[in-house]
Design an enzyme around this catalytic site. Structure first.
Site, PDB file in Angstrom:
ATOM      1  N   SER A  85       0.843  -1.152  -0.028  1.00  0.00           N
ATOM      2  CA  SER A  85      -0.134  -0.031  -0.014  1.00  0.00           C
ATOM      3  C   SER A  85       0.982   1.264   0.067  1.00  0.00           C
ATOM      4  O   SER A  85       1.797   1.611  -0.978  1.00  0.00           O
ATOM      5  CB  SER A  85      -0.912   0.048   1.373  1.00  0.00           C
ATOM      6  OG  SER A  85      -2.015   1.035   0.976  1.00  0.00           O
ATOM      7  N   ASP A 101      -2.312   6.637  -3.490  1.00  0.00           N
ATOM      8  CA  ASP A 101      -1.071   5.772  -3.071  1.00  0.00           C
ATOM      9  C   ASP A 101      -0.570   4.870  -3.912  1.00  0.00           C
ATOM     10  O   ASP A 101      -1.501   4.524  -4.862  1.00  0.00           O
ATOM     11  CB  ASP A 101      -1.329   5.347  -1.532  1.00  0.00           C
ATOM     12  CG  ASP A 101      -2.548   4.291  -1.525  1.00  0.00           C
ATOM     13  OD1 ASP A 101      -3.193   4.337  -2.586  1.00  0.00           O
ATOM     14  OD2 ASP A 101      -2.458   3.360  -0.498  1.00  0.00           O
ATOM     15  N   ASP A 139      -0.820   1.448  -4.401  1.00  0.00           N
ATOM     16  CA  ASP A 139      -1.632   0.426  -4.861  1.00  0.00           C
ATOM     17  C   ASP A 139      -3.132   1.120  -5.018  1.00  0.00           C
ATOM     18  O   ASP A 139      -4.216   0.223  -5.489  1.00  0.00           O
ATOM     19  CB  ASP A 139      -1.906  -0.919  -3.736  1.00  0.00           C
ATOM     20  CG  ASP A 139      -2.543  -0.473  -2.653  1.00  0.00           C
ATOM     21  OD1 ASP A 139      -2.466   1.011  -2.282  1.00  0.00           O
ATOM     22  OD2 ASP A 139      -3.005  -1.109  -1.901  1.00  0.00           O
ATOM     23  N   ASP A 145      -5.701   2.459  -3.641  1.00  0.00           N
ATOM     24  CA  ASP A 145      -6.886   2.061  -2.880  1.00  0.00           C
ATOM     25  C   ASP A 145      -6.946   3.383  -1.632  1.00  0.00           C
ATOM     26  O   ASP A 145      -8.114   3.435  -1.307  1.00  0.00           O
ATOM     27  CB  ASP A 145      -6.830   1.082  -1.894  1.00  0.00           C
ATOM     28  CG  ASP A 145      -5.623   0.971  -0.820  1.00  0.00           C
ATOM     29  OD1 ASP A 145      -4.695   1.938  -0.867  1.00  0.00           O
ATOM     30  OD2 ASP A 145      -5.612   0.076  -0.024  1.00  0.00           O
TER      31      ASP A 145
END
Length: 584
Positions: free
Chosen positions: A152, A307, A309, A311
């Site tokens: 993440s 960010d 990834d 999400d």
């Protein structure tokens, strides 16, 4: 008890004998040759804990790091648990995605080799994808579980292994505990059966996911828009922060009619080294510098950032030519919640959910709109799973958020989704512009209508085994010696979620409905509160502060805000002075 050098040497040699990765074996051998026993001790201080987000840690050799050996054991444990608990688990299979971080491809392939060797079907993405696309795919493929290889928003040296249940949400008890126990029972890695990756693909057990599934996801997120006729005349600056969001966010915005989208070219492609940003979390100081420079260059009206990834979503808005302010996660969450309740379909069973450390303002917004609101434990898995429970009771889930830049709209993705959130944030900004105001103006109108809320988070990084012990001392000290006052505010009650108790000043003890969690909350007079908890994904302890200030009927917002900020600053100082001795 501190491990001796001989003990560490024996444990390291045993690990080397069982590690499938030549590079990791060499890394650990080099540490031994160099006599870096402090580093070795940290790598063997325990095994990387399977917890809030599955696994997450610094890449490196040893049980307390992210590597192929740790992922091999985790995958074997996950498969064993699915065999024990889920009917048709092997036929339904596991959906596997990965982002652009270092070793993400290798760790995803390791998972494939373990799962297919046990006869599981695997739905594998052909290239890097955002975490919300993986979460969507778990449900779409009717998989028994999902695995997303990502860390993440953590720094470049990290990677992780996030596990989803068949409902598309991150795992919660009892599954997390059950999987952890199954991992403990795996035994020697050399005995874990593997089907080499190319053989796995040739076996017919691997289905490759790509364009068709992406097309479905994008068609579905367009249905989340609530004002499709609003003009799209909006200049947008965007960055993926070297992650996987760029092509998805730009596609979503273009499909919705936003044609003036400018992306930071140097940060558009996935790059696990993150060459232009040390800490790829848009909440961190400096992470947004490049996209803000781009915004000034093009005179953007709104700035969006994911960010790595994709999400999470950060939003900044123009306040004057060349000047921008980044909104907090609470401000974005409450803006989106207000926008969806105000302009979306109206029905008496609408529900919104936020985490306990997020602003109580969403509750005030929901109450004003006749909607149902609940708060849940920190972590989006709790929002998603509670939403499904409420849906079973006839409620319609509209929106959920947590203050750490995580948002989800409707039931499409059972996790935070920075792609659809970017789409809705753009539409919300365009709607405000069409009505002659900005997001800042909208926040002022909301403050007058629902109350002026102040929130602040203070995170303190405490790395390694020593840091973990200090975090534990602070939490234990707060339980044993709660303050009677914090600054000028009396502490009226303490909530200890680990014990499931609310202790009211004077001795009354009440049971809490929330599941056990290592969270402590102090309720203060005036309706204010302070919370503390260890991070579930980083070596940090986090402190949360919330105040609500009542504005005078004709009082200027800046006057009430200044008063509230002074109160908040005083409360933060008093609390940090209190916790300082606890961690000594």
């Amino acid at each position: 008890m501190t491990a001796t050098t001989d003990d560490l040497r024996a444990r390291a040699q045993a690990w080397i004998a069982d590690d499938p990765d030549t590079a990791m074996r060499d890394e650990l051998s080099a540490l031994m040759t160099g006599g870096d026993w402090k580093e070795i001790a940290d790598r063997f201080a325990g095994r990387l804990e399977f917890g809030t987000a599955g696994l997450r840690g610094v890449i490196g050799a040893g049980p307390n790091r992210m590597n192929r050996a740790v992922v091999r054991a985790a995958s074997a444990g996950l498969c064993a648990y699915l065999e024990q608990t889920t009917s048709n688990a092997k036929e339904r299979g596991i959906t596997i995605g990965y982002d652009g971080r270092r070793m993400s491809v290798e760790l995803a392939r390791e998972t494939v080799e373990v799962a297919t060797a046990r006869g599981f079907r695997v739905h594998l993405f052909e290239s890097v994808e955002p975490t919300p696309v993986l979460a969507y795919a778990v449900k779409r493929m009717n998989a028994a579980a999902g695995v997303m290889v990502t860390a993440s928003h953590n720094p470049p040296e990290y990677n992780g292994y996030k596990v989803y249940w068949g409902n598309g949400a991150q795992i919660i008890p009892p599954h997390d505990v059950g999987i952890a126990a199954a991992i403990d029972a795996v035994g020697a890695l050399m005995n874990v059966p593997l089907l080499p990756f190319e053989q796995a693909k040739a076996s017919g057990l691997v289905t490759i996911l790509g364009k068709d599934l992406e097309d479905e996801y994008h068609a579905e997120i367009q249905k989340l828009l609530v004002a499709p006729s609003t003009t799209r005349d909006l200049r947008i600056a965007y960055t993926a922060l070297h992650g996987v969001g760029d092509r998805h966010v730009r596609r979503a915005l273009a499909t919705a009619g936003f044609t003036q989208v400018h992306s930071v070219a140097s940060q558009a492609e996935p790059d696990g080294a993150f060459p232009t940003v040390r800490f790829p979390n848009p909440e961190e100081q400096g992470a947004m510098d490049a996209v803000l420079d781009l915004a000034r260059e093009i005179d953007a009206e709104v700035v969006l950032a994911n960010d790595p990834d994709a999400d999470r979503l950060a939003v900044a808005v123009r306040t004057a030519p060349g000047s921008y302010v980044q909104l907090t996660g609470n401000e974005v969450g409450c803006l989106l919640g207000h926008y969806l309740l105000e302009h979306g379909p109206k029905d008496p069973k609408r529900t919104v959910i936020s985490s306990i450390v997020s602003s109580p303002m969403l509750g005030a917004i929901a109450q004003a709109h006749g909607a149902h609101w609940e708060h849940v434990l920190t972590g989006f898995k709790w929002i998603a799973n509670r939403a499904m429970e409420l849906e079973n009771d006839g409620y319609r889930f509209v929106f959920g958020y947590e203050e750490a830049l995580g948002y989800t709209v409707g039931p499409l993705v059972r996790d935070k989704d920075g792609v659809s959130a970017a789409l809705l944030a753009a539409e919300m900004t365009a709607w405000c512009k069409a009505h002659g105001r900005s997001l800042i103006d909208e926040l002022e109108l909301m403050s007058r209508r629902y109350g002026l809320f102040f929130s602040r988070q203070v995170s303190v990084t405490m790395k390694g085994a020593d840091g973990a012990q200090k975090i534990a001392r602070i939490m234990d000290g707060a339980r044993a010696n709660p303050p009677e006052t914090l600054g000028t505010h009396a502490v009226l009650a303490m909530q200890d979620l680990a014990r499931g108790e609310r202790r009211v000043r004077g001795g009354t003890v009440e049971k809490l409905a929330l599941p056990p969690s290592n969270v402590i909350a102090f309720e203060l007079d005036g309706g204010h509160r302070v919370m503390l908890r260890p991070s579930g994904t980083e070596p940090k302890i986090k402190y949360y502060f919330d105040l609500r200030e009542v504005m005078g009927e004709k009082e200027p917002v800046h006057s009430a805000r200044a008063r509230g900020e002074r109160m908040l600053e005083s409360l933060v100082e008093a609390f940090l002075a209190y916790v300082g001795p606890l961690g000594a």
